[in-house]
Design a protein around this motif. Structure first.
Motif, PDB file in Angstrom:
ATOM      1  N   ALA A 100      52.352  98.920  50.063  1.00 61.95           N
ATOM      2  CA  ALA A 100      53.288  99.118  48.956  1.00 61.95           C
ATOM      3  C   ALA A 100      54.186  97.898  48.764  1.00 61.95           C
ATOM      4  N   VAL A 101      54.651  97.314  49.865  1.00 66.61           N
ATOM      5  CA  VAL A 101      55.494  96.119  49.779  1.00 66.61           C
ATOM      6  C   VAL A 101      54.707  94.984  49.137  1.00 66.61           C
ATOM      7  N   GLN A 102      53.458  94.789  49.540  1.00 61.79           N
ATOM      8  CA  GLN A 102      52.635  93.717  48.966  1.00 61.79           C
ATOM      9  C   GLN A 102      52.413  93.924  47.473  1.00 61.79           C
ATOM     10  N   ARG A 103      52.120  95.169  47.064  1.00 63.96           N
ATOM     11  CA  ARG A 103      51.890  95.449  45.645  1.00 63.96           C
ATOM     12  C   ARG A 103      53.157  95.182  44.831  1.00 63.96           C
ATOM     13  N   LEU A 104      54.296  95.580  45.356  1.00 68.43           N
ATOM     14  CA  LEU A 104      55.551  95.384  44.639  1.00 68.43           C
ATOM     15  C   LEU A 104      55.931  93.904  44.579  1.00 68.43           C
ATOM     16  N   LYS A 105      55.755  93.193  45.695  1.00 72.25           N
ATOM     17  CA  LYS A 105      56.073  91.760  45.710  1.00 72.25           C
ATOM     18  C   LYS A 105      55.196  90.990  44.730  1.00 72.25           C
TER      19      LYS A 105
ATOM     20  N   LEU B 196      63.088  93.750  37.279  1.00 67.97           N
ATOM     21  CA  LEU B 196      62.649  92.743  38.251  1.00 67.97           C
ATOM     22  C   LEU B 196      61.131  92.626  38.344  1.00 67.97           C
ATOM     23  N   LEU B 197      60.417  93.561  37.690  1.00 66.41           N
ATOM     24  CA  LEU B 197      58.964  93.649  37.854  1.00 66.41           C
ATOM     25  C   LEU B 197      58.212  93.336  36.569  1.00 66.41           C
ATOM     26  N   ARG B 198      57.040  92.742  36.725  1.00 72.50           N
ATOM     27  CA  ARG B 198      56.113  92.579  35.611  1.00 72.50           C
ATOM     28  C   ARG B 198      55.505  93.929  35.298  1.00 72.50           C
ATOM     29  N   ASP B 199      55.381  94.256  34.038  1.00 74.33           N
ATOM     30  CA  ASP B 199      54.769  95.509  33.623  1.00 74.33           C
ATOM     31  C   ASP B 199      53.269  95.274  33.488  1.00 74.33           C
ATOM     32  N   GLU B 200      52.500  95.792  34.414  1.00 71.25           N
ATOM     33  CA  GLU B 200      51.054  95.557  34.423  1.00 71.25           C
ATOM     34  C   GLU B 200      50.320  96.339  33.342  1.00 71.25           C
ATOM     35  N   ASP B 201      50.950  97.338  32.774  1.00 76.22           N
ATOM     36  CA  ASP B 201      50.292  98.152  31.754  1.00 76.22           C
ATOM     37  C   ASP B 201      50.584  97.668  30.341  1.00 76.22           C
ATOM     38  N   PHE B 202      51.393  96.633  30.202  1.00 77.29           N
ATOM     39  CA  PHE B 202      51.773  96.137  28.887  1.00 77.29           C
ATOM     40  C   PHE B 202      50.804  95.063  28.456  1.00 77.29           C
TER      41      PHE B 202
ATOM     42  N   LYS C 172      57.888 106.886  39.941  1.00 77.30           N
ATOM     43  CA  LYS C 172      58.173 106.352  38.605  1.00 77.30           C
ATOM     44  C   LYS C 172      59.676 106.184  38.396  1.00 77.30           C
ATOM     45  N   GLN C 173      60.468 107.125  38.883  1.00 78.73           N
ATOM     46  CA  GLN C 173      61.927 107.012  38.756  1.00 78.73           C
ATOM     47  C   GLN C 173      62.452 105.804  39.535  1.00 78.73           C
ATOM     48  N   CYS C 174      61.949 105.624  40.745  1.00 79.07           N
ATOM     49  CA  CYS C 174      62.384 104.478  41.556  1.00 79.07           C
ATOM     50  C   CYS C 174      61.962 103.166  40.911  1.00 79.07           C
ATOM     51  N   GLU C 175      60.779 103.135  40.324  1.00 75.26           N
ATOM     52  CA  GLU C 175      60.298 101.918  39.686  1.00 75.26           C
ATOM     53  C   GLU C 175      61.116 101.596  38.441  1.00 75.26           C
ATOM     54  N   ARG C 176      61.522 102.625  37.708  1.00 70.68           N
ATOM     55  CA  ARG C 176      62.375 102.384  36.534  1.00 70.68           C
ATOM     56  C   ARG C 176      63.697 101.725  36.943  1.00 70.68           C
ATOM     57  N   ALA C 177      64.194 102.067  38.120  1.00 70.66           N
ATOM     58  CA  ALA C 177      65.463 101.500  38.588  1.00 70.66           C
ATOM     59  C   ALA C 177      65.368  99.995  38.818  1.00 70.66           C
TER      60      ALA C 177
ATOM     61  N   GLU D  61      67.819  97.230  48.391  1.00 70.63           N
ATOM     62  CA  GLU D  61      67.730  98.666  48.683  1.00 70.63           C
ATOM     63  C   GLU D  61      66.891  99.394  47.638  1.00 70.63           C
ATOM     64  N   ALA D  62      67.093  99.064  46.367  1.00 73.41           N
ATOM     65  CA  ALA D  62      66.334  99.708  45.295  1.00 73.41           C
ATOM     66  C   ALA D  62      64.853  99.343  45.378  1.00 73.41           C
ATOM     67  N   LEU D  63      64.552  98.100  45.730  1.00 78.90           N
ATOM     68  CA  LEU D  63      63.153  97.684  45.881  1.00 78.90           C
ATOM     69  C   LEU D  63      62.495  98.391  47.062  1.00 78.90           C
ATOM     70  N   CYS D  64      63.228  98.535  48.167  1.00 81.62           N
ATOM     71  CA  CYS D  64      62.693  99.259  49.328  1.00 81.62           C
ATOM     72  C   CYS D  64      62.447 100.727  48.975  1.00 81.62           C
TER      73      CYS D  64
END
Length: 120
Positions: A29-34, A105-111, A96-101, A49-52
């Motif tokens: 999960a950390v690798q995918r998010l990074k 900071l993240l690239r949207d892969e579905d866009f 999904k809620q945590c990712e919205r927070a 903290e929010a990323l974790c």
């Protein structure tokens, strides 16, 4: 993001003690998010903290998918029918809620950012 921090959160979310499995899911999960981060190091540190939490929520979703794949959806014995909890649905909602927070900071892969041809 520290994998140990994500692991501790994941333990709370799953109430499971299989350290090797949870560590593997946390690391994935950390690798995918990074890989999706598109921010400065300062912004990443400020939102640690929010990323974790987002990484742990993604790992928990993967955990519940594995659990559901290994067990029956329901069991019937005579007139008694037991349906098992769908933890992955709740875990996906939480992820999904945590990712919205941390979405800024993240690239949207579905866009899809591109042009389409007019076919008039």
């Amino acid at each position: 993001m520290e994998i140990r921090n994500v692991l501790e959160r994941l333990k709370l979310l799953t109430n499971d003690d299989r350290e090797d499995l949870l560590l593997m899911l946390s690391g994935d999960a950390v690798q995918r998010l990074k890989a999706r981060l598109c921010c400065t190091e300062e912004e990443e540190n400020a939102q640690e903290e929010a990323l974790c939490a987002a990484a742990a929520a993604q790992a928990a979703y993967q955990f519940w998918l594995l659990e559901e794949a290994a067990s029956p959806k329901s069991l019937t014995a005579g007139e008694v029918r037991a349906e098992f909890d769908k933890g992955s649905e709740r875990a996906l909602t939480y992820a999904k809620q945590c990712e919205r927070a941390v979405s800024g900071l993240l690239r949207d892969e579905d866009f899809y950012f591109g042009a389409t041809e007019d076919t008039v």
